[in-house]
Scaffold this motif. Sequence first.
Motif, PDB file in Angstrom:
ATOM      1  N   GLU A 119       0.628  13.084   7.391  1.00  0.00           N
ATOM      2  CA  GLU A 119       1.220  14.297   6.370  1.00  0.00           C
ATOM      3  C   GLU A 119       0.833  13.799   5.044  1.00  0.00           C
ATOM      4  N   PHE A 120       0.139  12.760   4.711  1.00  0.00           N
ATOM      5  CA  PHE A 120      -0.166  12.496   3.609  1.00  0.00           C
ATOM      6  C   PHE A 120      -1.764  12.888   3.469  1.00  0.00           C
ATOM      7  N   SER A 121      -2.277  13.189   2.230  1.00  0.00           N
ATOM      8  CA  SER A 121      -3.616  13.234   1.883  1.00  0.00           C
ATOM      9  C   SER A 121      -3.858  12.547   0.515  1.00  0.00           C
ATOM     10  N   PRO A 122      -5.018  11.930   0.457  1.00  0.00           N
ATOM     11  CA  PRO A 122      -6.200  11.677   1.557  1.00  0.00           C
ATOM     12  C   PRO A 122      -5.637  10.808   2.496  1.00  0.00           C
ATOM     13  N   TYR A 123      -4.672   9.754   2.254  1.00  0.00           N
ATOM     14  CA  TYR A 123      -4.152   8.618   2.978  1.00  0.00           C
ATOM     15  C   TYR A 123      -2.737   8.174   2.787  1.00  0.00           C
ATOM     16  N   TYR A 124      -2.087   7.554   3.588  1.00  0.00           N
ATOM     17  CA  TYR A 124      -0.841   7.387   3.150  1.00  0.00           C
ATOM     18  C   TYR A 124      -0.718   6.218   2.519  1.00  0.00           C
ATOM     19  N   GLU A 125       0.222   6.320   1.420  1.00  0.00           N
ATOM     20  CA  GLU A 125       0.408   5.069   0.510  1.00  0.00           C
ATOM     21  C   GLU A 125      -0.903   4.893  -0.303  1.00  0.00           C
ATOM     22  N   LYS A 126      -1.335   6.106  -0.743  1.00  0.00           N
ATOM     23  CA  LYS A 126      -2.748   5.857  -1.630  1.00  0.00           C
ATOM     24  C   LYS A 126      -2.321   5.017  -2.697  1.00  0.00           C
ATOM     25  N   GLY A 127      -1.452   4.931  -3.735  1.00  0.00           N
ATOM     26  CA  GLY A 127      -1.243   4.090  -4.648  1.00  0.00           C
ATOM     27  C   GLY A 127      -1.370   2.508  -4.417  1.00  0.00           C
ATOM     28  N   LEU A 128      -0.695   2.370  -3.477  1.00  0.00           N
ATOM     29  CA  LEU A 128      -0.863   0.911  -2.799  1.00  0.00           C
ATOM     30  C   LEU A 128      -2.034   0.619  -2.387  1.00  0.00           C
ATOM     31  N   ALA A 129      -2.776   1.239  -1.724  1.00  0.00           N
ATOM     32  CA  ALA A 129      -4.221   1.072  -1.195  1.00  0.00           C
ATOM     33  C   ALA A 129      -5.160   0.984  -2.285  1.00  0.00           C
ATOM     34  N   ASP A 130      -5.059   1.587  -3.102  1.00  0.00           N
ATOM     35  CA  ASP A 130      -5.953   1.770  -4.297  1.00  0.00           C
ATOM     36  C   ASP A 130      -5.747   0.386  -5.120  1.00  0.00           C
ATOM     37  N   TYR A 131      -4.251   0.001  -5.444  1.00  0.00           N
ATOM     38  CA  TYR A 131      -4.082  -1.231  -6.013  1.00  0.00           C
ATOM     39  C   TYR A 131      -4.645  -2.432  -5.375  1.00  0.00           C
ATOM     40  N   LEU A 132      -4.591  -2.306  -4.030  1.00  0.00           N
ATOM     41  CA  LEU A 132      -4.924  -3.594  -3.381  1.00  0.00           C
ATOM     42  C   LEU A 132      -6.258  -3.808  -3.294  1.00  0.00           C
ATOM     43  N   ILE A 133      -6.946  -2.743  -3.238  1.00  0.00           N
ATOM     44  CA  ILE A 133      -8.479  -2.673  -2.954  1.00  0.00           C
ATOM     45  C   ILE A 133      -9.116  -3.163  -4.623  1.00  0.00           C
ATOM     46  N   ALA A 134      -8.287  -2.754  -5.551  1.00  0.00           N
ATOM     47  CA  ALA A 134      -8.833  -3.090  -7.098  1.00  0.00           C
ATOM     48  C   ALA A 134      -8.525  -4.619  -7.347  1.00  0.00           C
ATOM     49  N   HIS A 135      -7.254  -5.177  -6.821  1.00  0.00           N
ATOM     50  CA  HIS A 135      -7.013  -6.577  -7.266  1.00  0.00           C
ATOM     51  C   HIS A 135      -7.135  -7.550  -6.266  1.00  0.00           C
ATOM     52  N   LEU A 136      -7.669  -7.272  -4.994  1.00  0.00           N
ATOM     53  CA  LEU A 136      -7.984  -8.568  -3.956  1.00  0.00           C
ATOM     54  C   LEU A 136      -9.481  -8.597  -3.695  1.00  0.00           C
ATOM     55  N   GLU A 137      -9.876  -9.858  -3.752  1.00  0.00           N
ATOM     56  CA  GLU A 137     -11.076 -10.224  -3.486  1.00  0.00           C
ATOM     57  C   GLU A 137     -11.205 -11.332  -2.298  1.00  0.00           C
ATOM     58  N   PRO A 138     -12.403 -11.422  -1.725  1.00  0.00           N
ATOM     59  CA  PRO A 138     -12.563 -12.193  -0.612  1.00  0.00           C
ATOM     60  C   PRO A 138     -12.105 -13.640  -0.754  1.00  0.00           C
ATOM     61  N   GLY A 139     -11.389 -14.086   0.086  1.00  0.00           N
ATOM     62  CA  GLY A 139     -10.726 -15.469  -0.123  1.00  0.00           C
ATOM     63  C   GLY A 139      -9.235 -15.422  -0.640  1.00  0.00           C
ATOM     64  N   ASP A 140      -8.849 -14.345  -1.169  1.00  0.00           N
ATOM     65  CA  ASP A 140      -7.519 -14.273  -1.852  1.00  0.00           C
ATOM     66  C   ASP A 140      -6.513 -14.359  -0.597  1.00  0.00           C
ATOM     67  N   VAL A 141      -5.486 -14.878  -0.895  1.00  0.00           N
ATOM     68  CA  VAL A 141      -4.373 -14.752   0.187  1.00  0.00           C
ATOM     69  C   VAL A 141      -3.406 -13.721  -0.173  1.00  0.00           C
ATOM     70  N   PHE A 142      -3.062 -12.791   0.914  1.00  0.00           N
ATOM     71  CA  PHE A 142      -2.204 -11.904   0.615  1.00  0.00           C
ATOM     72  C   PHE A 142      -1.067 -11.857   1.808  1.00  0.00           C
ATOM     73  N   VAL A 143       0.168 -11.780   1.375  1.00  0.00           N
ATOM     74  CA  VAL A 143       1.290 -11.872   2.244  1.00  0.00           C
ATOM     75  C   VAL A 143       1.878 -10.555   2.434  1.00  0.00           C
ATOM     76  N   ASP A 144       1.834 -10.076   3.668  1.00  0.00           N
ATOM     77  CA  ASP A 144       2.523  -8.571   4.051  1.00  0.00           C
ATOM     78  C   ASP A 144       3.714  -8.954   4.663  1.00  0.00           C
ATOM     79  N   VAL A 145       4.844  -8.773   3.966  1.00  0.00           N
ATOM     80  CA  VAL A 145       6.170  -9.011   4.675  1.00  0.00           C
ATOM     81  C   VAL A 145       6.848  -7.620   5.120  1.00  0.00           C
ATOM     82  N   GLY A 146       6.777  -7.552   6.243  1.00  0.00           N
ATOM     83  CA  GLY A 146       7.109  -6.384   6.869  1.00  0.00           C
ATOM     84  C   GLY A 146       5.904  -5.417   7.249  1.00  0.00           C
ATOM     85  N   ALA A 147       5.280  -6.061   8.081  1.00  0.00           N
ATOM     86  CA  ALA A 147       3.865  -5.476   8.500  1.00  0.00           C
ATOM     87  C   ALA A 147       3.819  -4.160   9.272  1.00  0.00           C
ATOM     88  N   ASN A 148       4.925  -4.099  10.056  1.00  0.00           N
ATOM     89  CA  ASN A 148       4.988  -3.005  10.925  1.00  0.00           C
ATOM     90  C   ASN A 148       3.702  -3.074  11.645  1.00  0.00           C
TER      91      ASN A 148
END
Length: 343
Positions: A119-148
């Motif tokens: 139901e979302f365009s171009p993709y679901y949770e766009k702001g979150l996706a853009d933020y993670l892609i801009a701030h995460l680099e190879p080797g960084d540790v990311f914790v997804d609490v409530g990963a579904n």
Amino acid sequence: MGNFTSRAEARRVAVEDPGDVSALAGGSWPPYNRAEMMKIPVALRRIAALGVSAGTMPEQILSPRFLLWRLRELVKLFNERAARHKSETSWSLTLPNNKTVRFPLDDPSAVVFKQMAGEFSPYYEKGLADYLIAHLEPGDVFVDVGANVGYVSAIAASTGAVVFAVEIQRELISQIEAMATMNEFDLVRPLHMGMSSGSGLSSMWRTGINFGAGLEGETVRALQDEPRSIADDFVPMMALDDVFVGEAMRPKIVKIDVEGHEIDVLAGARRLIEERKTTFIVEYHAHLIPLFDRSADDLTASFGTDGWIWSQLMDDGLVRISGMDDVQPDERDPNPKLVFEPV
């Protein structure tokens, strides 16, 4: 391996002294990705060329024979996972970093999520996706609490980050594993557990959707001390501070989406918050937090204004806020995402 404190140090020594077998082995193991894994036989041949056998290597050095066995077992594991998580149906999504990720559709939960995301365009949770892609680099540790089903974990994994996907619903762990296998996200690590203010067992509903709101909150104990109940299940709970200890394990970003349980998760991250080296993205469930006798003030109290930047994450980026009264309603996201970044 050897007396090296890190793989990087071993590699540096191996360059300075190509004849140092300890450095050569230590700089090759463990592999961080499949490309590195396939280079290990080359390192083993170099070790063999130096005339070092398994019987003459120092005890603290993994022998070429042992490394080769580990490598074969690793390849076997990947092949077994690929066979086990083979899915005839899937859907895919191209992210702003031009990475295409696939998600399985062989479980009702995955189908429901796909319908919602569509139901979302171009993709679901766009702001979150853009933020993670801009701030995460190879080797960084990311914790997804409530990963579904692993949607956000997949986005983070596309950057090369190490992803700990924490999910309390046992049925969804296989979906996360399937997603990781389909995309060769070998650094996605599903954890069947919950996060809270401390460690212990909490009961949760077996019927219907198992919201985080079905968990015991502050005390981290069973809602009812009745393990004989067939209407309830139990899930292990841990505090973030107890799990992610040490420099290498410190998360760069923690995302929390736990259906009203978010304040207790933050209560278990006091040390990480005090260290001010981890960004927290918190999905705020105003209608569910009262179930835990909490309020918006309890959420903001976890972060002082000194040393932290508060923002609301919208589809088009961050909007600075100074308190909960500044949070803007968003018809595309009824549960606002709040970002707390250390200065």
